[in-house]
Scaffold this active site. Structure first.
Site, PDB file in Angstrom:
ATOM      1  N   MET A   1     -11.938   4.561  -1.362  1.00  0.00           N
ATOM      2  CA  MET A   1     -12.640   4.816  -0.092  1.00  0.00           C
ATOM      3  C   MET A   1     -13.297   6.181  -0.230  1.00  0.00           C
ATOM      4  O   MET A   1     -12.871   7.166   0.384  1.00  0.00           O
ATOM      5  CB  MET A   1     -11.638   4.770   1.068  1.00  0.00           C
ATOM      6  CG  MET A   1     -11.189   3.358   1.406  1.00  0.00           C
ATOM      7  SD  MET A   1      -9.703   3.331   2.403  1.00  0.00           S
ATOM      8  CE  MET A   1      -8.482   3.507   1.114  1.00  0.00           C
TER       9      MET A   1
ATOM     10  N   GLY B   1      -1.182   1.848   9.367  1.00  0.00           N
ATOM     11  CA  GLY B   1      -0.538   1.633  10.657  1.00  0.00           C
ATOM     12  C   GLY B   1      -1.456   1.230  11.798  1.00  0.00           C
ATOM     13  O   GLY B   1      -1.079   1.340  12.963  1.00  0.00           O
TER      14      GLY B   1
ATOM     15  N   MET C   1     -11.809  -5.635   4.830  1.00  0.00           N
ATOM     16  CA  MET C   1     -10.977  -4.726   5.630  1.00  0.00           C
ATOM     17  C   MET C   1     -10.707  -5.356   7.000  1.00  0.00           C
ATOM     18  O   MET C   1     -11.641  -5.778   7.689  1.00  0.00           O
ATOM     19  CB  MET C   1     -11.677  -3.371   5.825  1.00  0.00           C
ATOM     20  CG  MET C   1     -11.838  -2.539   4.570  1.00  0.00           C
ATOM     21  SD  MET C   1     -10.302  -2.211   3.680  1.00  0.00           S
ATOM     22  CE  MET C   1      -9.376  -1.251   4.887  1.00  0.00           C
TER      23      MET C   1
ATOM     24  N   MET D   1      -8.786   8.268  -0.737  1.00  0.00           N
ATOM     25  CA  MET D   1      -9.641   8.700   0.381  1.00  0.00           C
ATOM     26  C   MET D   1     -10.112  10.124   0.136  1.00  0.00           C
ATOM     27  O   MET D   1      -9.305  10.980  -0.234  1.00  0.00           O
ATOM     28  CB  MET D   1      -8.835   8.675   1.676  1.00  0.00           C
ATOM     29  CG  MET D   1      -8.204   7.338   1.980  1.00  0.00           C
ATOM     30  SD  MET D   1      -7.192   7.467   3.459  1.00  0.00           S
ATOM     31  CE  MET D   1      -6.590   5.783   3.581  1.00  0.00           C
TER      32      MET D   1
ATOM     33  N   SER E   1       0.844  -1.195   0.000  1.00  0.00           N
ATOM     34  CA  SER E   1       0.000   0.000   0.000  1.00  0.00           C
ATOM     35  C   SER E   1       0.879   1.244   0.000  1.00  0.00           C
ATOM     36  O   SER E   1       1.619   1.507   0.951  1.00  0.00           O
ATOM     37  CB  SER E   1      -0.891  -0.006   1.238  1.00  0.00           C
ATOM     38  OG  SER E   1      -1.457   1.268   1.377  1.00  0.00           O
TER      39      SER E   1
ATOM     40  N   GLY F   1       0.916  -2.144   4.022  1.00  0.00           N
ATOM     41  CA  GLY F   1       1.573  -0.850   3.896  1.00  0.00           C
ATOM     42  C   GLY F   1       2.768  -0.743   4.813  1.00  0.00           C
ATOM     43  O   GLY F   1       3.926  -0.906   4.401  1.00  0.00           O
TER      44      GLY F   1
ATOM     45  N   ASP G   1      -4.557   3.720  -2.326  1.00  0.00           N
ATOM     46  CA  ASP G   1      -5.678   4.057  -1.435  1.00  0.00           C
ATOM     47  C   ASP G   1      -6.197   5.451  -1.718  1.00  0.00           C
ATOM     48  O   ASP G   1      -5.506   6.437  -1.467  1.00  0.00           O
ATOM     49  CB  ASP G   1      -5.207   3.991   0.021  1.00  0.00           C
ATOM     50  CG  ASP G   1      -5.031   2.566   0.484  1.00  0.00           C
ATOM     51  OD1 ASP G   1      -5.992   1.797   0.374  1.00  0.00           O
ATOM     52  OD2 ASP G   1      -3.920   2.228   0.934  1.00  0.00           O
TER      53      ASP G   1
ATOM     54  N   HIS H   1      -0.978  -1.278  -4.433  1.00  0.00           N
ATOM     55  CA  HIS H   1      -2.267  -0.899  -3.864  1.00  0.00           C
ATOM     56  C   HIS H   1      -2.316   0.620  -3.670  1.00  0.00           C
ATOM     57  O   HIS H   1      -1.464   1.198  -3.001  1.00  0.00           O
ATOM     58  CB  HIS H   1      -2.439  -1.624  -2.528  1.00  0.00           C
ATOM     59  CG  HIS H   1      -3.773  -1.449  -1.897  1.00  0.00           C
ATOM     60  ND1 HIS H   1      -4.878  -2.183  -2.268  1.00  0.00           N
ATOM     61  CD2 HIS H   1      -4.195  -0.623  -0.901  1.00  0.00           C
ATOM     62  CE1 HIS H   1      -5.922  -1.833  -1.525  1.00  0.00           C
ATOM     63  NE2 HIS H   1      -5.534  -0.876  -0.684  1.00  0.00           N
TER      64      HIS H   1
ATOM     65  N   HIS I   1      -8.063   1.152  -4.552  1.00  0.00           N
ATOM     66  CA  HIS I   1      -9.046   0.976  -3.474  1.00  0.00           C
ATOM     67  C   HIS I   1      -9.736   2.320  -3.236  1.00  0.00           C
ATOM     68  O   HIS I   1      -9.155   3.230  -2.648  1.00  0.00           O
ATOM     69  CB  HIS I   1      -8.286   0.492  -2.223  1.00  0.00           C
ATOM     70  CG  HIS I   1      -9.145   0.287  -1.023  1.00  0.00           C
ATOM     71  ND1 HIS I   1      -8.604   0.096   0.235  1.00  0.00           N
ATOM     72  CD2 HIS I   1     -10.486   0.229  -0.864  1.00  0.00           C
ATOM     73  CE1 HIS I   1      -9.592  -0.061   1.102  1.00  0.00           C
ATOM     74  NE2 HIS I   1     -10.737   0.024   0.471  1.00  0.00           N
TER      75      HIS I   1
ATOM     76  N   ASP J   1      -6.868  -6.212   3.858  1.00  0.00           N
ATOM     77  CA  ASP J   1      -6.177  -4.929   3.889  1.00  0.00           C
ATOM     78  C   ASP J   1      -6.298  -4.347   5.292  1.00  0.00           C
ATOM     79  O   ASP J   1      -7.410  -4.156   5.792  1.00  0.00           O
ATOM     80  CB  ASP J   1      -6.851  -4.005   2.861  1.00  0.00           C
ATOM     81  CG  ASP J   1      -6.213  -2.636   2.737  1.00  0.00           C
ATOM     82  OD1 ASP J   1      -5.142  -2.420   3.321  1.00  0.00           O
ATOM     83  OD2 ASP J   1      -6.810  -1.794   2.041  1.00  0.00           O
TER      84      ASP J   1
HETATM   85  C1  DX5 Z   1      -6.531   1.724   5.159  1.00  0.00           C
HETATM   86  C2  DX5 Z   1      -6.000   1.434   3.773  1.00  0.00           C
HETATM   87  C3  DX5 Z   1      -4.898   0.448   3.776  1.00  0.00           C
HETATM   88  C4  DX5 Z   1      -3.677   0.895   4.540  1.00  0.00           C
HETATM   89  C5  DX5 Z   1      -2.931  -0.326   4.963  1.00  0.00           C
HETATM   90  O1  DX5 Z   1      -7.583   2.603   5.056  1.00  0.00           O
HETATM   91  O2  DX5 Z   1      -7.026   0.930   2.949  1.00  0.00           O
HETATM   92  O3  DX5 Z   1      -4.561   0.050   2.458  1.00  0.00           O
HETATM   93  O4  DX5 Z   1      -2.834   1.729   3.807  1.00  0.00           O
HETATM   94  O5  DX5 Z   1      -1.854   0.073   5.720  1.00  0.00           O
HETATM   95  P1  DX5 Z   1      -1.249  -0.847   6.875  1.00  0.00           P
HETATM   96  O6  DX5 Z   1      -0.729  -2.083   6.215  1.00  0.00           O
HETATM   97  O7  DX5 Z   1      -0.196   0.015   7.444  1.00  0.00           O
HETATM   98  O8  DX5 Z   1      -2.366  -1.140   7.832  1.00  0.00           O
HETATM   99 ZN    ZN Z   2      -6.468  -0.035   1.024  1.00  0.00          ZN
END
Ligand code: DX5
Ligand code: ZN
Length: 228
Positions: free
Chosen positions: A76, A153, A145, A45, A18, A205, A43, A41, A74, A183
């Site tokens: 969101m 993190g 999820m 947002m 990620s 990530g 993300d 990946h 992804h 994820d």
């Molecule tokens: C969370 C994201 C993930 C995130 C994962 O909203 O969709 O893809 O970046 O990061 P880690 O692996 O650090 O949880």
């Molecule tokens: Zn994600």
């Protein structure tokens, strides 16, 4: 030959770092650090569907020449329908939207497929997996999820593995073809149990980008995630 053929037909597990956990002041070299991965990946947002803002199609498009494998996007975001065209133009190979973000999941899957790419649906931790039952025959990927979406993190929610078990059983019963992705908080501490529960596509990530050697971590995750 599409960039996603290898994901569908190739060996599992698949590892998708990620980008959210990368150093954004040097993205091109961060991509080189994770060249071993199967996909990247991304993300997206919007500060509305989730309480954070990341980046949009302009940045994804700029990254496209630097990454030869699949872009696993992804979404969101609220109103995911609005973002199919911009992300297809930016070079997305998989578009995964949230089931909770639209009343028209089936139509959206059709629209994504009309663009010639793979369609995925994602579920928040609080959403039961059974809601996907009518959509499963149309999907290429289901994303469970294992944290609440919005931030990297966070700690892995192991209870979500029950959803993986349900999906894997359903896939066996119906001879389904969808990939089962997870994820959030994925690391070398939990990938084996997630894999045993049914996941075959792992987003990670922090555990990859913050590792001393992301390349070795990707290999380690792949080894641990390989089903016994
Ligand atoms: C969370 C994201 C993930 C995130 C994962 O909203 O969709 O893809 O970046 O990061 P880690 O692996 O650090 O949880
Ligand atoms: Zn994600």
């Amino acid at each position: 030959m599409k960039r996603t053929d290898i994901l569908l037909k190739g060996e599992k597990p698949l590892i998708s770092p990620s980008l959210l956990a990368a150093d954004f002041t040097k993205l091109a070299s961060e991509l080189e650090r994770v060249a071993e991965a199967d996909a990247l990946h991304l993300d997206i947002m919007d500060g509305h569907y989730v309480p954070n803002i990341s980046y949009g199609p302009a940045i994804v498009g700029q990254l496209r020449p630097y990454w030869g494998k699949a872009f696993d996007v992804h979404l969101m975001v609220s109103e995911p329908e609005r973002w199919v065209d911009p992300f297809v133009k930016a070079g997305a190979d998989i578009l995964t939207f949230h089931w909770e973000a639209t009343h028209h999941g089936h139509r959206l899957i059709q629209n994504i497929h009309e663009q010639g790419i793979l369609a995925g649906v994602s579920l928040n931790p609080g959403t039961p997996v059974q809601v996907l039952d009518p959509l499963l025959p149309f999907l290429d990927l289901v994303l469970i999820m294992t944290v609440n979406p919005g931030f990297g993190g966070q700690a892995y929610i192991a209870e979500m593995e029950a959803k993986l078990k349900w999906l894997r059983r359903k896939r066996e019963e119906t001879n389904g073809k969808w990939l089962i992705q997870i994820d959030g908080g994925v690391s070398d501490q939990n990938i084996a149990s997630a894999s045993q529960a049914g996941a075959d596509f792992f987003v990670a990530g922090t555990s990859i980008f913050k590792a001393e050697s992301p390349e070795n971590m990707i290999r380690r995750l792949r080894d641990l995630g390989r089903k016994a």
